[in-house]
Write a protein that holds these residues in place. Structure first.
Motif, short mmCIF file in Angstrom:
data_model
loop_
_atom_site.label_atom_id
_atom_site.label_comp_id
_atom_site.label_asym_id
_atom_site.label_seq_id
_atom_site.Cartn_x
_atom_site.Cartn_y
_atom_site.Cartn_z
N GLN A 1 10.49 -15.73 -5.90
CA GLN A 1 11.10 -15.12 -4.76
C GLN A 1 12.80 -15.09 -5.17
O GLN A 1 13.31 -13.88 -5.15
CB GLN A 1 11.00 -15.93 -3.48
CG GLN A 1 9.85 -15.72 -2.81
CD GLN A 1 9.28 -16.42 -1.59
OE1 GLN A 1 10.18 -17.61 -1.55
NE2 GLN A 1 8.43 -15.99 -0.82
N SER A 2 13.26 -16.20 -5.50
CA SER A 2 14.38 -16.46 -5.96
C SER A 2 14.97 -15.37 -7.35
O SER A 2 15.87 -14.58 -7.18
CB SER A 2 14.88 -17.69 -6.41
OG SER A 2 16.26 -17.97 -7.01
N THR A 3 13.94 -15.33 -7.94
CA THR A 3 14.05 -14.41 -9.35
C THR A 3 14.05 -12.90 -9.02
O THR A 3 14.67 -12.09 -9.59
CB THR A 3 13.15 -14.94 -10.45
OG1 THR A 3 13.28 -16.13 -10.73
CG2 THR A 3 13.27 -13.91 -11.86
N LEU A 4 12.93 -12.64 -8.11
CA LEU A 4 12.94 -11.02 -7.76
C LEU A 4 14.28 -10.64 -6.87
O LEU A 4 14.68 -9.49 -7.06
CB LEU A 4 11.83 -11.21 -6.89
CG LEU A 4 10.40 -10.61 -7.60
CD1 LEU A 4 9.27 -11.11 -6.42
CD2 LEU A 4 10.32 -9.59 -8.41
N HIS B 1 7.85 5.28 -6.49
CA HIS B 1 7.46 4.85 -7.85
C HIS B 1 8.84 4.50 -8.74
O HIS B 1 8.93 5.14 -9.61
CB HIS B 1 6.42 5.34 -8.37
CG HIS B 1 4.97 5.36 -8.03
ND1 HIS B 1 3.77 6.10 -8.50
CD2 HIS B 1 4.80 4.67 -6.67
CE1 HIS B 1 2.79 5.60 -7.60
NE2 HIS B 1 3.30 4.90 -6.68
N SER B 2 9.83 4.00 -8.27
CA SER B 2 11.07 3.69 -8.92
C SER B 2 11.23 2.33 -8.83
O SER B 2 10.76 1.38 -8.16
CB SER B 2 12.19 4.43 -8.06
OG SER B 2 12.42 3.89 -7.05
N PRO B 3 12.09 1.58 -9.67
CA PRO B 3 12.59 0.32 -10.01
C PRO B 3 12.50 -0.45 -8.85
O PRO B 3 12.17 -1.65 -8.36
CB PRO B 3 13.50 0.14 -10.94
CG PRO B 3 13.40 1.39 -11.64
CD PRO B 3 12.90 2.47 -10.58
N TYR C 1 0.73 -1.03 0.01
CA TYR C 1 -0.04 -0.08 -0.06
C TYR C 1 0.96 1.22 0.02
O TYR C 1 0.68 2.22 -0.99
CB TYR C 1 -0.88 0.07 1.27
CG TYR C 1 -1.69 1.38 1.56
CD1 TYR C 1 -2.64 1.76 0.50
CD2 TYR C 1 -1.28 2.07 2.39
CE1 TYR C 1 -3.44 2.86 0.92
CE2 TYR C 1 -1.91 3.23 2.67
CZ TYR C 1 -2.88 3.63 1.80
OH TYR C 1 -3.51 4.98 1.90
N VAL C 2 1.99 1.18 0.68
CA VAL C 2 2.83 2.49 1.03
C VAL C 2 3.50 2.74 -0.51
O VAL C 2 3.55 3.95 -0.86
CB VAL C 2 3.77 2.28 2.14
CG1 VAL C 2 4.96 3.12 1.93
CG2 VAL C 2 3.08 2.45 3.29
N VAL C 3 3.96 1.70 -1.12
CA VAL C 3 4.74 1.85 -2.38
C VAL C 3 3.70 2.41 -3.39
O VAL C 3 3.89 3.31 -4.14
CB VAL C 3 5.50 0.40 -2.72
CG1 VAL C 3 5.89 0.61 -4.24
CG2 VAL C 3 6.56 0.15 -1.85
N ILE C 4 2.60 1.80 -3.40
CA ILE C 4 1.49 2.15 -4.64
C ILE C 4 0.97 3.74 -4.20
O ILE C 4 1.23 4.44 -5.08
CB ILE C 4 0.31 1.31 -4.61
CG1 ILE C 4 0.61 -0.10 -4.87
CG2 ILE C 4 -0.69 1.80 -5.37
CD1 ILE C 4 -0.19 -1.12 -5.02
N SER C 5 0.96 3.94 -3.15
CA SER C 5 0.35 5.21 -2.75
C SER C 5 1.28 6.42 -2.74
O SER C 5 0.69 7.66 -2.73
CB SER C 5 -0.39 5.21 -1.40
OG SER C 5 0.39 5.01 -0.19
N LEU D 1 10.07 -3.37 -7.14
CA LEU D 1 10.55 -4.65 -7.09
C LEU D 1 10.44 -5.17 -5.37
O LEU D 1 10.22 -6.48 -5.29
CB LEU D 1 11.98 -4.82 -7.45
CG LEU D 1 12.44 -5.01 -8.65
CD1 LEU D 1 14.03 -4.67 -9.13
CD2 LEU D 1 11.80 -5.96 -9.65
N ILE D 2 10.64 -4.34 -4.73
CA ILE D 2 10.30 -4.61 -3.16
C ILE D 2 8.83 -4.90 -2.98
O ILE D 2 8.63 -6.07 -2.43
CB ILE D 2 10.86 -3.66 -2.29
CG1 ILE D 2 12.50 -3.42 -2.31
CG2 ILE D 2 10.36 -3.63 -0.55
CD1 ILE D 2 13.09 -2.42 -1.36
N SER D 3 7.84 -4.23 -3.58
CA SER D 3 6.80 -4.35 -3.34
C SER D 3 6.11 -5.85 -4.22
O SER D 3 5.27 -6.36 -3.65
CB SER D 3 5.85 -3.13 -4.05
OG SER D 3 5.81 -2.93 -5.42
N CYS D 4 6.64 -6.18 -5.16
CA CYS D 4 6.65 -7.15 -5.85
C CYS D 4 6.78 -8.54 -5.14
O CYS D 4 6.23 -9.51 -5.02
CB CYS D 4 7.27 -7.52 -7.24
SG CYS D 4 6.55 -6.27 -8.57
#
Length: 313
Positions: free
Chosen positions: A114-117, A59-61, A50-54, A65-68
């Motif tokens: 998880q490994s790929t992220l 809104h940087s890569p 929520y924090v990353v989206i809001s 990626l952390i939110s993903c």
């Protein structure tokens, strides 16, 4: 001479989980830590997403990626914990073969994601620190997809292959799975006949996904640390972020290795202890990861504090 007889062998299409059955009346108490883990994971990961989206400033890569990673971490408990609790509390321990294979796909696909992220995060830090002038070019959507798509295809192909081969095994000996979830080898070990190809493909998946990603991550951070040492203190902030990623990687690997060793020394461990280890390694990272990023990443920590403060006022 034995080959034609396989046509007359009936394969089980329905399975029963026997995890923690030896605990008897104490079995229900196992649900308490799993419930706690479930709600901690759900709350922490939802809050971080929520924090990353809001917040536009996030809104940087790197933060995306952390939110993903938080989204993937949240999916695994949502997929497994409800069924696990039904099994423990209400003895709803049955599952069809098709449902078991679907569950197996999502369990192992979440692990590969998880490994790929973590690999993508390492690449993001590599471009940010070692190639700062071309960072935005490398992390633009078209260029970034060149890294994303091949790895996702690899993950899907490996897991689909493992699941299809598991579905082709004849399960004629027993239909009791000595686990609480449809883990690959826990199911395949019930097969009659040779399951060498299943073990081989499973081992190949470990090397092509986990080992390959780990080697790439290690190489990336070695190059990053060499670059930081040469540049002095100017990259201290970026190095702090790298250390946060490394802490997450070390914790994840520790749980994976612990679960791996618990299977190799299974005769020396109580069955309930081995099952607890193998289940917790799936769920504990989903609780620790958002907490680690929330505490150690300054921008995320500030926005989380503001979000929680505004809700309590």
């Amino acid at each position: 001479m034995m080959e034609p007889l396989k046509e007359n062998i009936s394969s089980h299409q329905y399975f029963i989980f026997s995890g923690f059955s030896e605990l008897g009346a104490l079995k229900s108490f196992i649900s308490i830590p799993f419930l706690i883990l479930f709600f901690v994971s759900l709350f922490a990961n939802s809050l971080l997403i929520y924090v990353v989206i809001s917040q536009r400033s996030l809104h940087s890569p790197m933060y995306i990626l952390i939110s993903c990673l938080s989204f993937v971490d949240m999916c695994l408990p949502l997929i497994l914990i409800p069924n696990l609790l039904l099994n423990i509390l209400f003895n709803a321990s049955g599952i069809s073969l098709s449902s078991c294979l679907v569950q197996m796909f999502f369990v192992h696909f979440s692990g590969t994601c998880q490994s790929t992220l973590l690999l993508w995060m390492a690449l993001d830090r590599y471009f940010a620190i070692c190639r700062p002038l071309s960072y935005h070019d490398h992390m633009s959507l078209p260029r970034f997809l060149q890294f994303v798509i091949p790895l996702l295809v690899r993950d899907v192909v490996m897991i689909v292959t493992v699941v299809i081969l598991a579905g082709k095994v004849l399960y004629c000996f027993s239909n009791v799975i000595n686990h609480c979830v449809c883990e690959h080898m826990a199911l395949v070990e019930l097969g009659c006949g040779s399951t060498a190809i299943n073990s081989l493909v499973g081992l190949l998946g470990v090397f092509l996904v986990t080992v390959f990603d780990f080697l790439c991550i290690t190489a990336s951070y070695i190059i990053i640390f060499r670059s930081v040492m040469r540049s002095g203190k100017s990259s201290a902030k970026a190095l702090h972020t790298c250390v946060t990623h490394i802490i997450v990687i070390v914790i994840s690997l520790t749980f994976v290795l612990t679960a791996f060793l618990s299977y190799r020394i299974r005769n020396s461990l109580p069955n309930a202890g081995r099952l607890s280890v193998s289940i917790l390694y799936l769920f504990l990272p989903s609780c620790f990861n958002p907490i680690i990023y929330g505490i150690r990443t300054t921008e995320i920590r500030k926005h989380i504090w503001r979000t929680l403060s505004s809700r309590t006022l």
